[in-house]
Design a protein around this motif. Structure first.
Motif, PDB file in Angstrom:
ATOM      1  N   VAL A   1      73.028 -99.158  67.121  1.00  0.00           N
ATOM      2  CA  VAL A   1      72.375 -99.798  68.004  1.00  0.00           C
ATOM      3  C   VAL A   1      71.250 -99.378  68.348  1.00  0.00           C
ATOM      4  N   LYS A   2      70.027-100.168  68.496  1.00  0.00           N
ATOM      5  CA  LYS A   2      68.966 -99.551  69.161  1.00  0.00           C
ATOM      6  C   LYS A   2      68.740-100.171  70.315  1.00  0.00           C
ATOM      7  N   ARG A   3      68.545 -99.376  71.565  1.00  0.00           N
ATOM      8  CA  ARG A   3      68.322-100.341  72.766  1.00  0.00           C
ATOM      9  C   ARG A   3      66.738-100.534  72.836  1.00  0.00           C
ATOM     10  N   ASP A   4      66.531-101.873  73.076  1.00  0.00           N
ATOM     11  CA  ASP A   4      65.075-102.373  73.239  1.00  0.00           C
ATOM     12  C   ASP A   4      64.938-102.744  74.795  1.00  0.00           C
ATOM     13  N   LEU A   5      64.822-101.513  75.436  1.00  0.00           N
ATOM     14  CA  LEU A   5      64.424-101.650  76.947  1.00  0.00           C
ATOM     15  C   LEU A   5      63.223-102.469  77.058  1.00  0.00           C
ATOM     16  N   SER A   6      61.975-102.095  76.246  1.00  0.00           N
ATOM     17  CA  SER A   6      60.763-102.570  76.655  1.00  0.00           C
ATOM     18  C   SER A   6      61.001-104.227  76.789  1.00  0.00           C
ATOM     19  N   ASN A   7      61.741-104.753  75.803  1.00  0.00           N
ATOM     20  CA  ASN A   7      61.488-106.301  75.900  1.00  0.00           C
ATOM     21  C   ASN A   7      63.044-106.732  76.535  1.00  0.00           C
ATOM     22  N   SER A   8      63.559-105.911  77.335  1.00  0.00           N
ATOM     23  CA  SER A   8      64.771-106.517  78.007  1.00  0.00           C
ATOM     24  C   SER A   8      64.185-107.176  79.325  1.00  0.00           C
ATOM     25  N   LYS A   9      65.052-108.301  79.716  1.00  0.00           N
ATOM     26  CA  LYS A   9      64.687-109.013  80.904  1.00  0.00           C
ATOM     27  C   LYS A   9      65.681-108.449  82.070  1.00  0.00           C
ATOM     28  N   TYR A  10      66.898-107.945  81.678  1.00  0.00           N
ATOM     29  CA  TYR A  10      67.652-107.526  82.797  1.00  0.00           C
ATOM     30  C   TYR A  10      68.627-106.420  82.316  1.00  0.00           C
ATOM     31  N   ILE A  11      68.569-105.454  82.978  1.00  0.00           N
ATOM     32  CA  ILE A  11      69.053-104.070  82.396  1.00  0.00           C
ATOM     33  C   ILE A  11      70.161-103.622  83.234  1.00  0.00           C
ATOM     34  N   ILE A  12      71.516-103.581  82.825  1.00  0.00           N
ATOM     35  CA  ILE A  12      72.339-103.150  83.615  1.00  0.00           C
ATOM     36  C   ILE A  12      72.684-101.728  83.087  1.00  0.00           C
ATOM     37  N   ASN A  13      72.553-100.839  84.020  1.00  0.00           N
ATOM     38  CA  ASN A  13      72.591 -99.353  83.697  1.00  0.00           C
ATOM     39  C   ASN A  13      73.800 -98.671  84.354  1.00  0.00           C
ATOM     40  N   PHE A  14      74.520 -97.882  83.596  1.00  0.00           N
ATOM     41  CA  PHE A  14      75.580 -97.134  84.075  1.00  0.00           C
ATOM     42  C   PHE A  14      75.490 -95.613  84.052  1.00  0.00           C
TER      43      PHE A  14
ATOM     44  N   LYS B   1      64.795-106.876  85.725  1.00  0.00           N
ATOM     45  CA  LYS B   1      65.308-106.558  86.643  1.00  0.00           C
ATOM     46  C   LYS B   1      66.179-105.280  86.285  1.00  0.00           C
ATOM     47  N   LEU B   2      66.489-104.247  87.277  1.00  0.00           N
ATOM     48  CA  LEU B   2      67.030-103.187  86.856  1.00  0.00           C
ATOM     49  C   LEU B   2      68.334-103.175  87.908  1.00  0.00           C
ATOM     50  N   VAL B   3      69.651-103.327  87.331  1.00  0.00           N
ATOM     51  CA  VAL B   3      70.852-103.003  88.251  1.00  0.00           C
ATOM     52  C   VAL B   3      71.585-101.691  87.864  1.00  0.00           C
ATOM     53  N   VAL B   4      71.709-100.947  88.732  1.00  0.00           N
ATOM     54  CA  VAL B   4      72.268 -99.322  88.361  1.00  0.00           C
ATOM     55  C   VAL B   4      73.690 -99.407  89.100  1.00  0.00           C
ATOM     56  N   PHE B   5      74.752 -99.014  88.170  1.00  0.00           N
ATOM     57  CA  PHE B   5      75.808 -98.602  88.828  1.00  0.00           C
ATOM     58  C   PHE B   5      75.964 -97.026  88.784  1.00  0.00           C
ATOM     59  N   GLU B   6      75.924 -96.287  89.929  1.00  0.00           N
ATOM     60  CA  GLU B   6      76.175 -95.017  89.799  1.00  0.00           C
ATOM     61  C   GLU B   6      76.585 -94.534  91.098  1.00  0.00           C
ATOM     62  N   PRO B   7      77.396 -93.534  91.192  1.00  0.00           N
ATOM     63  CA  PRO B   7      77.946 -92.800  92.362  1.00  0.00           C
ATOM     64  C   PRO B   7      76.679 -92.231  93.346  1.00  0.00           C
ATOM     65  N   ARG B   8      75.952 -91.696  92.431  1.00  0.00           N
ATOM     66  CA  ARG B   8      74.690 -90.781  93.278  1.00  0.00           C
ATOM     67  C   ARG B   8      73.694 -91.878  93.232  1.00  0.00           C
ATOM     68  N   PHE B   9      72.722 -91.381  94.505  1.00  0.00           N
ATOM     69  CA  PHE B   9      71.463 -92.238  94.454  1.00  0.00           C
ATOM     70  C   PHE B   9      70.531 -91.265  93.965  1.00  0.00           C
ATOM     71  N   SER B  10      70.447 -91.451  92.517  1.00  0.00           N
ATOM     72  CA  SER B  10      69.576 -90.718  91.595  1.00  0.00           C
ATOM     73  C   SER B  10      68.232 -91.595  91.582  1.00  0.00           C
TER      74      SER B  10
END
Ligand code: SF4
Length: 297
Positions: free
Chosen positions: A191-204, A230-239
């Motif tokens: 898979v190739k992540r096409d982040l530049s054309n994404s409308k909604y990014i879920i990031n772990f 829109k970027l949604v991040v799931f992560e314990p740390r405030f990175s």
């Protein structure tokens, strides 16, 4: 001509009228500057950044044999001719006074932190003796060879083959290896992540903004800043990536999969998924839906 030493750099950096030459130098350049003045014209040398496994093409400015500035190689279009903050600070690693440039042998108890510098000949002799001892007592497979992934790994792994051990691993064995195997199992290919054309990014926890993988980082920045993704991040740390997110969820460490399954649960239970896509491309959907029933948010 650039004439600098630590004292003038610090003075210049604090002054409001700092010259362009001063402004173009990063703080990490301090490590490259000795007390004597640097004189002469700088040369820009094309090279490769070794600060992470992406290996971006770089242009390194060298004055009197010292690298004082690193920028992206403009000719490398697919990388955008840029480096990340970590890559730009590469010379700080090069000249760090604590950088280990000579083999060290432990001379105290384990954990005591006592080391002595030894020659390369002595180091190779010691390594050979210990490797052969392990081989004799436990067999060659008892030794695992690990290398930073990249152009050098093959040299070490040729040695592993000659030694008789199939046990080799690099960073790629766990990091890209994980998603490549998952992608093959799920999609049958890479898979190739096409982040530049994404409308909604879920990031772990994929912390692109702290300095790794320039092309994906630029893609995500462009999607967020230019296209309103829109970027949604799931992560314990405030990175840093959490700091740049529209939503950040400080999940407990190790609960990423539970969160992903709960997301799937909601998508299916609330009928929010793309049924035409599922009908056309997905096998085993009913079994999957039954499995995620238990994973309530
Ligand atoms: S992503 Fe950054 S650290 Fe990694 S190779 Fe590129 S410039 Fe260097």
């Amino acid at each position: 001509m650039i004439e600098l030493n630590r004292r003038t750099f610090l003075k210049g950096a604090g002054a409001s009228g700092a010259t362009c030459a001063l402004a173009s130098l990063l703080p990490g350049s301090l490590a490259a500057l000795e007390n004597k003045q640097l004189k002469g014209m700088g040369k820009d040398i094309a090279s490769i950044c070794e600060m992470c496994s992406t290996r971006c093409p770089i242009s390194a400015r060298v004055i009197e044999g010292k690298n004082v500035f690193i920028t992206g190689n403009k000719a490398a279009k697919s990388f955008g001719g840029k480096v990340c903050a970590r890559g730009g600070a590469g010379h700080s690693l090069l000249y760090d006074p604590q950088r280990i440039v000579q083999p060290l042998k432990r001379v105290g108890e384990r954990g005591e932190g006592k080391w002595a510098e030894i020659s390369w000949d002595e180091a190779y002799q010691l390594i050979a003796e210990n490797l052969n001892k392990i081989k004799k007592e436990h067999g060659p497979e008892a030794v695992a060879f690990s290398s930073k992934s990249g152009s050098q790994e093959k040299h070490l792994f040729h040695l592993a083959t000659a030694f008789g051990s199939p046990n080799t691993f690099t960073h790629a064995s766990t990091c890209p290896g994980g998603y490549e195997i998952a992608a093959k199992a799920i999609f049958g290919t890479k898979v190739k992540r096409d982040l530049s054309n994404s409308k909604y990014i879920i990031n772990f926890g994929h912390n692109l903004y702290e300095g790794i993988n320039m092309s994906e980082t630029r893609g995500m920045m462009a999607a967020q800043m230019d296209k309103g993704a829109k970027l949604v991040v799931f992560e314990p740390r405030f990175s840093v990536v959490a700091d740049k997110a529209d939503e950040w969820y400080a999940i407990r460490p190790g609960t990423d999969v539970a969160v992903a399954l709960a997301l799937c649960h909601v998508l299916i239970e609330d009928n929010l998924y793309d049924k035409a896509f599922v009908a056309r491309y997905v096998e085993g959907f009913d079994a999957f839906a039954a499995e995620v029933k238990a994973y309530t948010p």
